[in-house]
Every structure is written in C-alpha cells, then in structure tokens.
Design a protein around this motif. Sequence first.
Motif, PDB file in Angstrom:
ATOM      1  N   ILE A  31       0.522  -1.409   0.245  1.00 54.23           N
ATOM      2  CA  ILE A  31       0.057   0.146  -0.342  1.00 54.23           C
ATOM      3  C   ILE A  31       1.182   0.786   0.253  1.00 54.23           C
ATOM      4  O   ILE A  31       0.577   2.154  -0.814  1.00 54.23           O
ATOM      5  N   LEU A  32       1.801   1.372   0.879  1.00 55.13           N
ATOM      6  CA  LEU A  32       2.955   2.396   1.060  1.00 55.13           C
ATOM      7  C   LEU A  32       3.358   3.127  -0.378  1.00 55.13           C
ATOM      8  O   LEU A  32       3.289   3.919  -0.782  1.00 55.13           O
ATOM      9  N   HIS A  33       4.168   1.420  -1.403  1.00 54.40           N
ATOM     10  CA  HIS A  33       4.495   2.109  -2.390  1.00 54.40           C
ATOM     11  C   HIS A  33       3.802   2.177  -3.223  1.00 54.40           C
ATOM     12  O   HIS A  33       3.508   3.424  -4.032  1.00 54.40           O
ATOM     13  N   ALA A  34       2.366   1.552  -3.462  1.00 51.42           N
ATOM     14  CA  ALA A  34       0.878   2.213  -4.493  1.00 51.42           C
ATOM     15  C   ALA A  34       1.041   4.044  -4.366  1.00 51.42           C
ATOM     16  O   ALA A  34       0.704   4.263  -5.763  1.00 51.42           O
ATOM     17  N   VAL A  65       7.335   3.875   6.976  1.00 49.82           N
ATOM     18  CA  VAL A  65       7.615   4.773   6.357  1.00 49.82           C
ATOM     19  C   VAL A  65       9.309   5.283   6.518  1.00 49.82           C
ATOM     20  O   VAL A  65       9.753   5.275   5.689  1.00 49.82           O
ATOM     21  N   SER A  66       9.355   5.655   7.405  1.00 48.98           N
ATOM     22  CA  SER A  66      11.261   6.117   8.073  1.00 48.98           C
ATOM     23  C   SER A  66      12.171   5.329   8.022  1.00 48.98           C
ATOM     24  O   SER A  66      13.012   5.547   8.354  1.00 48.98           O
ATOM     25  N   PHE A  67      11.812   3.809   8.061  1.00 49.93           N
ATOM     26  CA  PHE A  67      12.297   2.390   8.159  1.00 49.93           C
ATOM     27  C   PHE A  67      13.032   2.251   6.990  1.00 49.93           C
ATOM     28  O   PHE A  67      14.421   2.027   6.030  1.00 49.93           O
ATOM     29  N   TYR A  68      12.331   2.522   5.787  1.00 52.05           N
ATOM     30  CA  TYR A  68      12.756   2.156   4.363  1.00 52.05           C
ATOM     31  C   TYR A  68      12.812   3.596   3.497  1.00 52.05           C
ATOM     32  O   TYR A  68      12.906   4.616   3.320  1.00 52.05           O
ATOM     33  N   ARG A  69      14.214   2.938   3.436  1.00 51.26           N
ATOM     34  CA  ARG A  69      15.110   4.641   2.250  1.00 51.26           C
ATOM     35  C   ARG A  69      13.961   4.936   0.639  1.00 51.26           C
ATOM     36  O   ARG A  69      14.608   5.960   0.754  1.00 51.26           O
ATOM     37  N   ASP A  70      13.591   3.329   0.448  1.00 52.08           N
ATOM     38  CA  ASP A  70      12.794   4.067  -1.114  1.00 52.08           C
ATOM     39  C   ASP A  70      11.124   5.052  -0.678  1.00 52.08           C
ATOM     40  O   ASP A  70      10.653   4.893  -1.288  1.00 52.08           O
ATOM     41  N   PHE A  71      11.273   5.179   0.866  1.00 49.77           N
ATOM     42  CA  PHE A  71      10.038   6.177   1.001  1.00 49.77           C
ATOM     43  C   PHE A  71      10.423   7.512   1.518  1.00 49.77           C
ATOM     44  O   PHE A  71      11.136   7.973   1.659  1.00 49.77           O
ATOM     45  N   ARG A  72       9.804   8.280   0.816  1.00 48.76           N
ATOM     46  CA  ARG A  72       9.925   9.637   0.068  1.00 48.76           C
ATOM     47  C   ARG A  72       8.860  10.143   1.177  1.00 48.76           C
ATOM     48  O   ARG A  72       7.615  10.322   0.923  1.00 48.76           O
ATOM     49  N   ASP A 121      19.845  10.790  -4.747  1.00 53.21           N
ATOM     50  CA  ASP A 121      19.324   9.544  -3.309  1.00 53.21           C
ATOM     51  C   ASP A 121      21.204   8.391  -3.755  1.00 53.21           C
ATOM     52  O   ASP A 121      21.352   8.746  -4.096  1.00 53.21           O
ATOM     53  N   GLU A 122      21.256   7.936  -2.660  1.00 48.34           N
ATOM     54  CA  GLU A 122      22.664   6.040  -2.336  1.00 48.34           C
ATOM     55  C   GLU A 122      21.690   5.366  -2.614  1.00 48.34           C
ATOM     56  O   GLU A 122      20.645   5.404  -2.500  1.00 48.34           O
ATOM     57  N   VAL A 123      22.443   4.245  -3.080  1.00 50.23           N
ATOM     58  CA  VAL A 123      21.490   3.073  -3.153  1.00 50.23           C
ATOM     59  C   VAL A 123      22.922   2.236  -2.829  1.00 50.23           C
ATOM     60  O   VAL A 123      24.239   2.771  -3.637  1.00 50.23           O
ATOM     61  N   PHE A 124      22.375   0.622  -2.253  1.00 51.72           N
ATOM     62  CA  PHE A 124      23.525  -0.073  -2.084  1.00 51.72           C
ATOM     63  C   PHE A 124      24.184  -0.969  -3.399  1.00 51.72           C
ATOM     64  O   PHE A 124      24.442  -2.072  -2.694  1.00 51.72           O
ATOM     65  N   CYS A 125      23.801  -1.344  -4.557  1.00 46.18           N
ATOM     66  CA  CYS A 125      23.553  -1.823  -5.559  1.00 46.18           C
ATOM     67  C   CYS A 125      22.753  -1.951  -5.990  1.00 46.18           C
ATOM     68  O   CYS A 125      21.568  -1.728  -6.627  1.00 46.18           O
ATOM     69  N   LEU A 126      23.124  -1.493  -7.931  1.00 42.49           N
ATOM     70  CA  LEU A 126      21.837  -1.031  -9.058  1.00 42.49           C
ATOM     71  C   LEU A 126      22.503  -2.130 -10.201  1.00 42.49           C
ATOM     72  O   LEU A 126      22.202  -2.718 -10.939  1.00 42.49           O
ATOM     73  N   GLY A 127      23.311  -3.433  -9.724  1.00 41.93           N
ATOM     74  CA  GLY A 127      23.462  -4.343 -10.909  1.00 41.93           C
ATOM     75  C   GLY A 127      24.547  -4.513 -11.247  1.00 41.93           C
ATOM     76  O   GLY A 127      23.964  -4.880 -12.726  1.00 41.93           O
ATOM     77  N   ASN A 128      25.474  -3.467 -11.252  1.00 40.58           N
ATOM     78  CA  ASN A 128      26.425  -2.970 -12.711  1.00 40.58           C
ATOM     79  C   ASN A 128      27.415  -2.863 -12.509  1.00 40.58           C
ATOM     80  O   ASN A 128      28.218  -1.756 -12.379  1.00 40.58           O
TER      81      ASN A 128
END
Length: 158
Positions: A31-34, A65-72, A121-128
């Motif tokens: 739901i949060l992602h949606a 919401v505050s734990f996951y980095r993907d939520f703004r 933003d930072e991310v900890f792997c883009l698979g590249n």
Amino acid sequence: MTFRAPAPPRADRIRAIAAAHAAERGPLLVILHAVQAEFGFLDPDVIPVLADELNLSVAEVHGVVSFYRDFRTTPPGRSTLRICRAEACQAVGADALVEHAKQRLGVGFGETTADGAVTLDEVFCLGNCALGPSIQVDGKLQGRVSPDRLDALLGDLR
C-alpha cells in the motif's frame, strides 16, 4: 510529528488504494508503494489514514515509512539521481563521485535542489558492478561515470 487530515478527495483515494490491497498478506508495504507511486511521495498526513484503514497504530506506520529508504516524505525533484555506494563502485571512485555530486548540486542524500530539478539519493547496489562507478538517472542506468560525465548528465537535467 504532527499530522493534518488530508483533503477529502485525496484521503478517499488513499482509502481506495488501501482497500484494493487489504486482502494481501502484510499489505502495508504494498500500500505504501502504491500511494507513493500515485502521489510521488508519502505525505506524513497519509499515515493516520493508513493506520486507521489497516487497524495499526500511527507509530507502526510511521516506523515503516521512516525505516525504508525507498519511501519519501517530501516531494522528489523532477529528476532523481541515485549513486551506487556498494563496495565494487567504491573501489573505482564512487566516493569521489558522491562528493562531486553533493558539491555540484549543493544538496546531500535525500535532498532536492532548491530549483526542484534534482533529488540526490544513494543506493547500495545497482547490479552494474563491472562498470562502476554506476548511477541511475530517472531509472536509466549509467556505468563508468566520471565527474565530467556526471556534469554532462546533470546539465541535461537542468
């Protein structure tokens, strides 16, 4: 943190999104992602609405919401620049690229430039990993990014 009730049409839409996913197992993340996909970010005022819809406490929803980095919780810029901070990218210059980006944009991670153009933003792997340092600009992956190449990409965004 204080919350205000969202405008009725938006609150109704948030309730509809919650209802559409309520039967799923552990529906809060879905739901949060949606909600974020529809509105661009999670306005803190949606938290009590979701808590009420899911029979959770406001603290539980806020904690997720505050734990996951993907939520703004603030609107993103028109473009999003994500820099890989994983070890493989660090080994080939990601730390210097991060500092260059912060200086060039005048913002830190999770912040948006004053003109609203770019969110960093930072991310900890883009698979590249083989083509590091890697970045992602509006979902498009870029490899072997130097400070000069980053400047060119940022110039295109502004």
